[in-house]
Design an enzyme around this catalytic site. Structure first.
Site, short mmCIF file in Angstrom:
data_model
loop_
_atom_site.label_atom_id
_atom_site.label_comp_id
_atom_site.label_asym_id
_atom_site.label_seq_id
_atom_site.Cartn_x
_atom_site.Cartn_y
_atom_site.Cartn_z
N ALA A 107 0.83 -1.18 0.11
CA ALA A 107 -0.05 0.02 -0.20
C ALA A 107 0.87 1.18 0.05
O ALA A 107 1.93 1.15 0.80
CB ALA A 107 -0.87 0.10 1.24
N CYS A 226 13.20 3.59 1.93
CA CYS A 226 13.32 4.96 1.46
C CYS A 226 14.00 5.65 2.41
O CYS A 226 13.71 6.79 3.04
CB CYS A 226 12.04 5.58 1.19
SG CYS A 226 10.88 5.73 2.73
N1 SAM Z 1 5.35 -0.28 -1.71
C1 SAM Z 1 4.40 0.89 -1.44
C2 SAM Z 1 4.19 1.60 -2.49
O1 SAM Z 1 5.14 1.71 -3.58
O2 SAM Z 1 3.24 2.20 -2.69
C3 SAM Z 1 5.04 1.59 -0.30
C4 SAM Z 1 5.10 0.68 1.05
S1 SAM Z 1 5.53 1.38 2.56
C5 SAM Z 1 7.35 1.84 2.21
C6 SAM Z 1 5.68 0.15 3.68
C7 SAM Z 1 4.51 -0.68 3.77
O3 SAM Z 1 4.79 -1.63 4.82
C8 SAM Z 1 3.26 0.11 4.31
O4 SAM Z 1 2.06 0.32 3.64
C9 SAM Z 1 3.16 -0.41 5.67
O5 SAM Z 1 1.48 -0.51 6.21
C10 SAM Z 1 3.38 -1.84 5.64
N2 SAM Z 1 3.99 -2.35 6.79
C11 SAM Z 1 4.17 -1.86 8.16
N3 SAM Z 1 4.48 -2.66 9.00
C12 SAM Z 1 4.64 -3.98 8.37
C13 SAM Z 1 5.01 -5.56 8.83
N4 SAM Z 1 5.41 -5.55 10.11
N5 SAM Z 1 4.95 -6.24 7.72
C14 SAM Z 1 4.80 -6.05 6.68
N6 SAM Z 1 4.28 -4.82 6.04
C15 SAM Z 1 4.40 -3.95 7.06
#
Ligand code: SAM
Length: 454
Positions: A107, A226
């Site tokens: 997301a 990032c």
């Molecule tokens: N890939 C996305 C994009 O390009 O639009 C952005 C992703 S963002 C950098 C990281 C994502 O990892 C967030 O949506 C967050 O909710 C999720 N996240 C947070 N904690 C997590 C966990 N323990 N395991 C997996 N995903 C997690």
């Protein structure tokens, strides 16, 4: 911008003489960029291209994207340029004709929509987001993008461990301390601390270790963040190689891109490349992995309701239709088994294309179908809308159709790109736009200048 002192110290140590240029770049406005959807929109021939992505484009300034019907139609995605580097790994290392891909932390969907375009209807994409409050926006963005070969899930990374060796490519765009987003997102800076960096690095290892069994032997792992610090970036990339069992890959770059290569990955610094801070490491799994045994092919036991029998005439390719309650879904025939397996193993929000809802003898075409590449364009009469009419539709307000518009379900388009449905009753029409997606912004008195100039 007041940077945390310890962050400054670590960046000075990492960048040496380049630090002042880096510091100056953080005070500049972020770059604005979009990635176009080649299935809906011509790739722009003119303009300021993102060099590492065939469909990436920089814009001079940030337009009011909400006022552009083409955004709502999934013609482009507003995405930070550095992140589009994922394309290089896909192009340079994915040789399988129809790869099965997992985007684990997906997301709001920037990289998932990108992967969907790179797959271009072949293979399958599982787009996962563990946070339940973020999965709806992921689903919405993927529906608008239109690829039919996608399953949207909301699972913990550990849930994928059971699907051993299923994926040819896994992208872990990990939650991180967000140092590369400081100039875009003040909150990331406020939350920064050395403790949080450590916490993020450890969480990334847990996520990576949990999902690693799902990668096929010889499969490709993209690990990205990032953020700039070594603890989350290089240390973890090397840890994947040494502890999980993978080899680090060298991604070819052009000198003009100014990407900074280290022994374990690629950094995008805002003083060198046009985009926000980003890190990516590409690895090939060397560890042996037994392949997940897919269950035997099953017959579709649930009969289609009578009105749905000839639904295939709405689709531009043969697809496997399955009813779920009163809603009919379509999956490209060769992936029906995989889609079913995923539905059995994971928390699936959507798999394939939602085609229609059955109401008595009536079939109501789904919004998803209007936006999908799977829609047969001549299956419905269409009405092309002006900008003002498109806004009325997208705000889910009452729309007046031309007097000679045929009755029944009509596909509304803007500049010939599908936006959604209305049911024309003659004296009025029902606006079938998805309630949750309606534009809430006041648009009266706004003017929209088509910034893409097509
Ligand atoms: N890939 C996305 C994009 O390009 O639009 C952005 C992703 S963002 C950098 C990281 C994502 O990892 C967030 O949506 C967050 O909710 C999720 N996240 C947070 N904690 C997590 C966990 N323990 N395991 C997996 N995903 C997690």
């Amino acid at each position: 911008m007041q940077l945390p002192t310890q962050f400054e110290d670590s960046m000075k140590a990492a960048l040496g003489g380049e630090y002042d240029a880096f510091r100056t770049a953080l005070e500049l406005d972020p770059q604005v960029s979009i990635r176009t959807n080649p299935r809906k929109f011509p790739t722009l021939s003119e303009g300021d291209r993102v060099p590492w992505c065939a469909t990436g484009q920089y814009l001079d300034k940030r337009p009011s994207f909400t006022l552009d019907p083409l955004l709502h139609a999934g013609c482009y995605y507003v995405q930070e340029a550095s992140s589009m580097f994922v394309e290089q790994v896909f192009r340079q290392f994915i040789n399988t004709e129809a790869p099965v891909v997992l985007d684990l932390c997906a997301a709001p969907g920037g990289k998932s929509t990108h992967l969907a375009s790179l797959l271009d209807g072949k293979g399958w994409l599982v787009s996962n987001e563990v946070m339940r409050n973020r999965v709806n926006i992921l689903r919405e963005n993927l529906i608008k993008w239109g690829a039919p070969n996608v399953t949207v899930t909301s699972n913990d990374p550990a849930d994928f461990g059971q699907l051993t060796g299923l994926f040819d490519l896994i992208l872990v765009d990990a939650p991180c301390s967000g140092e590369g987003m400081f100039r875009k997102d003040e909150k990331a800076m406020e939350e920064w601390s050395p403790e949080n960096v450590r916490f993020c690095a450890e969480r990334q290892r847990r996520i990576l270790a949990d999902v690693f069994p799902a990668l096929a032997e010889g499969g490709i792992l993209i690990f990205s963040t990032c953020t700039f610090n070594e603890e989350e970036d290089e240390h973890n990339a090397r840890w994947i190689a040494d502890e999980l069992g993978a080899e680090l890959l060298q991604v070819k770059t052009e000198p003009a891109w100014n990407v900074t290569e280290t022994d374990a990955g690629y950094h995008f610094y805002p003083h060198k490349t046009r985009g926000e801070g980003f890190f990516l490491s590409a690895l090939r799994k060397t560890k042996e992995e037994p392949t997940f045994k897919k269950k035997r092919k099953r017959e579709n036991k649930v009969a289609l309701p009578a009105p749905a029998k000839d639904l295939t005439k709405w689709l531009n390719e043969p697809m496997y239709l399955t009813p779920h309650n009163d809603v009919i879904y379509a999956v490209p025939a060769e992936y029906a088994e995989l889609s079913l397996t995923l539905t059995e193993q994971l928390h699936v929000l959507q798999s394939g294309v939602e085609v229609a809802a059955v109401k008595g003898k009536d079939l109501i075409p789904a919004q998803h179908l209007a936006l999908s590449w799977a829609l047969r364009k001549d299956a419905f009469p269409t009405v092309d809308l002006s900008w003002q009419e498109a806004m009325t539709y997208l705000k889910k307000e009452n729309l007046m159709l031309p007097n000679d518009a045929p009755k029944g379900y009509l596909l509304l388009t803007y500049r010939s790109v599908p936006l959604g449905w209305v049911k024309n009753l003659g004296n009025r029409c029902n606006n079938l736009h998805t309630q949750e997606w309606r534009i809430r912004m006041q648009v009266d008195g706004c003017e929209f200048k088509d910034f893409l100039g097509i």
